[in-house]
Design a protein around this motif. Structure first.
Motif, PDB file in Angstrom:
ATOM      1  N   ALA A  70      24.250   6.461  38.227  1.00  0.00           N
ATOM      2  CA  ALA A  70      25.383   7.502  38.083  1.00  0.00           C
ATOM      3  C   ALA A  70      26.714   6.919  38.713  1.00  0.00           C
ATOM      4  O   ALA A  70      26.675   6.025  39.641  1.00  0.00           O
ATOM      5  CB  ALA A  70      24.834   8.791  39.024  1.00  0.00           C
ATOM      6  N   ILE A  71      27.560   7.580  38.413  1.00  0.00           N
ATOM      7  CA  ILE A  71      28.927   7.245  38.876  1.00  0.00           C
ATOM      8  C   ILE A  71      28.973   7.572  40.310  1.00  0.00           C
ATOM      9  O   ILE A  71      28.561   8.786  40.855  1.00  0.00           O
ATOM     10  CB  ILE A  71      30.126   7.841  38.001  1.00  0.00           C
ATOM     11  CG1 ILE A  71      29.962   7.369  36.725  1.00  0.00           C
ATOM     12  CG2 ILE A  71      31.399   7.658  38.615  1.00  0.00           C
ATOM     13  CD1 ILE A  71      31.066   8.152  35.757  1.00  0.00           C
ATOM     14  N   PRO A  72      29.365   6.742  41.167  1.00  0.00           N
ATOM     15  CA  PRO A  72      29.593   6.757  42.604  1.00  0.00           C
ATOM     16  C   PRO A  72      30.564   7.854  42.873  1.00  0.00           C
ATOM     17  O   PRO A  72      31.417   8.001  42.167  1.00  0.00           O
ATOM     18  CB  PRO A  72      29.830   5.505  43.220  1.00  0.00           C
ATOM     19  CG  PRO A  72      30.420   4.639  42.058  1.00  0.00           C
ATOM     20  CD  PRO A  72      29.902   5.086  40.591  1.00  0.00           C
ATOM     21  N   THR A  73      30.275   8.337  44.126  1.00  0.00           N
ATOM     22  CA  THR A  73      31.256   9.418  44.553  1.00  0.00           C
ATOM     23  C   THR A  73      31.411   9.186  45.786  1.00  0.00           C
ATOM     24  O   THR A  73      30.805   8.506  46.755  1.00  0.00           O
ATOM     25  CB  THR A  73      30.617  10.975  44.580  1.00  0.00           C
ATOM     26  OG1 THR A  73      29.303  10.930  45.355  1.00  0.00           O
ATOM     27  CG2 THR A  73      30.336  11.353  42.975  1.00  0.00           C
ATOM     28  N   GLY A  74      32.365   9.944  46.661  1.00  0.00           N
ATOM     29  CA  GLY A  74      32.652   9.763  47.938  1.00  0.00           C
ATOM     30  C   GLY A  74      33.165   8.250  48.469  1.00  0.00           C
ATOM     31  O   GLY A  74      33.852   7.620  47.925  1.00  0.00           O
ATOM     32  N   ARG A  75      32.532   7.990  49.628  1.00  0.00           N
ATOM     33  CA  ARG A  75      32.801   6.596  50.161  1.00  0.00           C
ATOM     34  C   ARG A  75      32.373   5.494  49.479  1.00  0.00           C
ATOM     35  O   ARG A  75      33.024   4.683  49.300  1.00  0.00           O
ATOM     36  CB  ARG A  75      32.279   6.440  51.622  1.00  0.00           C
ATOM     37  CG  ARG A  75      32.896   7.498  52.661  1.00  0.00           C
ATOM     38  CD  ARG A  75      32.164   7.253  53.951  1.00  0.00           C
ATOM     39  NE  ARG A  75      32.092   5.782  54.498  1.00  0.00           N
ATOM     40  CZ  ARG A  75      33.091   5.377  55.278  1.00  0.00           C
ATOM     41  NH1 ARG A  75      34.168   6.140  55.053  1.00  0.00           N
ATOM     42  NH2 ARG A  75      33.143   4.234  55.543  1.00  0.00           N
ATOM     43  N   LEU A  78      35.320   5.303  46.878  1.00  0.00           N
ATOM     44  CA  LEU A  78      36.253   4.245  47.587  1.00  0.00           C
ATOM     45  C   LEU A  78      36.219   2.940  47.510  1.00  0.00           C
ATOM     46  O   LEU A  78      36.852   1.985  47.395  1.00  0.00           O
ATOM     47  CB  LEU A  78      36.535   5.007  48.760  1.00  0.00           C
ATOM     48  CG  LEU A  78      37.216   6.297  48.702  1.00  0.00           C
ATOM     49  CD1 LEU A  78      37.334   6.945  50.406  1.00  0.00           C
ATOM     50  CD2 LEU A  78      38.264   6.336  48.208  1.00  0.00           C
ATOM     51  N   ARG A  79      34.849   2.389  47.850  1.00  0.00           N
ATOM     52  CA  ARG A  79      34.528   0.963  48.044  1.00  0.00           C
ATOM     53  C   ARG A  79      34.554   0.356  46.801  1.00  0.00           C
ATOM     54  O   ARG A  79      34.990  -0.893  46.625  1.00  0.00           O
ATOM     55  CB  ARG A  79      32.884   0.765  48.664  1.00  0.00           C
ATOM     56  CG  ARG A  79      33.091   1.222  50.060  1.00  0.00           C
ATOM     57  CD  ARG A  79      31.703   0.681  50.793  1.00  0.00           C
ATOM     58  NE  ARG A  79      30.985  -0.379  50.561  1.00  0.00           N
ATOM     59  CZ  ARG A  79      30.048  -0.992  50.936  1.00  0.00           C
ATOM     60  NH1 ARG A  79      29.118   0.089  51.090  1.00  0.00           N
ATOM     61  NH2 ARG A  79      29.557  -2.045  50.484  1.00  0.00           N
ATOM     62  N   VAL A  80      34.004   0.890  45.701  1.00  0.00           N
ATOM     63  CA  VAL A  80      33.890   0.423  44.546  1.00  0.00           C
ATOM     64  C   VAL A  80      35.282   0.173  43.924  1.00  0.00           C
ATOM     65  O   VAL A  80      35.894  -0.885  43.375  1.00  0.00           O
ATOM     66  CB  VAL A  80      33.405   1.343  43.472  1.00  0.00           C
ATOM     67  CG1 VAL A  80      33.687   0.840  41.843  1.00  0.00           C
ATOM     68  CG2 VAL A  80      31.798   1.462  43.649  1.00  0.00           C
ATOM     69  N   LEU A  81      36.269   1.234  44.207  1.00  0.00           N
ATOM     70  CA  LEU A  81      37.688   0.881  43.752  1.00  0.00           C
ATOM     71  C   LEU A  81      38.779   0.073  44.778  1.00  0.00           C
ATOM     72  O   LEU A  81      39.727  -0.403  44.155  1.00  0.00           O
ATOM     73  CB  LEU A  81      38.317   2.495  43.751  1.00  0.00           C
ATOM     74  CG  LEU A  81      37.700   3.510  42.854  1.00  0.00           C
ATOM     75  CD1 LEU A  81      38.443   4.838  42.982  1.00  0.00           C
ATOM     76  CD2 LEU A  81      37.967   2.957  41.132  1.00  0.00           C
ATOM     77  N   ALA A  82      38.269  -0.067  46.120  1.00  0.00           N
ATOM     78  CA  ALA A  82      38.939  -0.963  46.978  1.00  0.00           C
ATOM     79  C   ALA A  82      38.874  -2.307  46.510  1.00  0.00           C
ATOM     80  O   ALA A  82      40.069  -2.928  46.555  1.00  0.00           O
ATOM     81  CB  ALA A  82      38.231  -0.777  48.236  1.00  0.00           C
ATOM     82  N   ILE A  83      37.874  -2.836  45.955  1.00  0.00           N
ATOM     83  CA  ILE A  83      37.739  -4.407  45.490  1.00  0.00           C
ATOM     84  C   ILE A  83      38.865  -4.678  44.570  1.00  0.00           C
ATOM     85  O   ILE A  83      39.640  -5.667  44.807  1.00  0.00           O
ATOM     86  CB  ILE A  83      36.319  -4.906  44.964  1.00  0.00           C
ATOM     87  CG1 ILE A  83      35.614  -4.549  46.388  1.00  0.00           C
ATOM     88  CG2 ILE A  83      36.526  -6.235  44.634  1.00  0.00           C
ATOM     89  CD1 ILE A  83      35.965  -5.529  47.612  1.00  0.00           C
ATOM     90  N   PRO A  84      38.964  -4.012  43.333  1.00  0.00           N
ATOM     91  CA  PRO A  84      40.088  -4.222  42.416  1.00  0.00           C
ATOM     92  C   PRO A  84      41.483  -4.138  42.891  1.00  0.00           C
ATOM     93  O   PRO A  84      42.340  -4.526  42.714  1.00  0.00           O
ATOM     94  CB  PRO A  84      39.661  -3.379  41.093  1.00  0.00           C
ATOM     95  CG  PRO A  84      38.634  -2.448  41.323  1.00  0.00           C
ATOM     96  CD  PRO A  84      38.029  -3.035  42.851  1.00  0.00           C
TER      97      PRO A  84
END
Length: 151
Positions: A70-75, A78-84
């Motif tokens: 499933a596509i992550p939500t919440g924190r 944010l962690r998934v998007l923070a690296i790129p």
């Protein structure tokens, strides 16, 4: 049953995106110009080989997509998007900060995203920067820019 079909569709869409990235990366790598006398393989070999591997794996994923998370939500999102985001910022600051500053920023930010305490993230970033500076500058004899801020 419809959830399983949707998962396969999402997996196949991701495989097509990866295949497009592989093709673009391969074309980009194949167009690198270099003096043939410098190295028989030249700088083209590595990106083209990576593109071939990524293309092959994406074709396998296209045929057998498997289960999709499933596509992550919440924190977690944010962690998934923070690296790129950290990667883009460190690349954007590469010229003013130089290799050492950009590498420090990237490794420090990644350590924080993965939950390291600030003290450990600082130590890890300093050690990683020193390690990669040593590998590239001294072992591989690659020129590394100091950056506009550090002259």
């Amino acid at each position: 049953m419809s959830h399983m079909v949707e998962n396969r569709r999402v997996g196949r869409a991701a495989a097509l995106v990866l295949l497009a990235v592989a093709i673009a990366y391969g074309i980009g790598g194949a167009t690198i110009e270099y003096a043939f006398s410098s190295d028989p393989l030249g700088p083209r070999a590595f990106p083209v080989m990576l593109a071939v591997v990524l293309g092959g794996l994406s074709l396998l994923y296209l045929v057998w997509p498997g289960r999709v998370e499933a596509i992550p939500t919440g924190r977690a999102l944010l962690r998934v998007l923070a690296i790129p985001a950290i990667l883009v910022v460190s690349i954007a600051l590469f010229e003013p900060l130089g290799f050492a500053g950009a590498t420090f920023l990237l490794t420090f930010g990644a350590a924080l995203v993965f939950g390291a305490p600030v003290k450990h993230a600082l130590i890890g970033a300093v050690l990683q920067t020193a390690l990669w500076w040593t590998v590239f500058a001294y072992l591989l004899q690659v020129y590394l820019p100091a950056g506009a801020l550090f002259g």
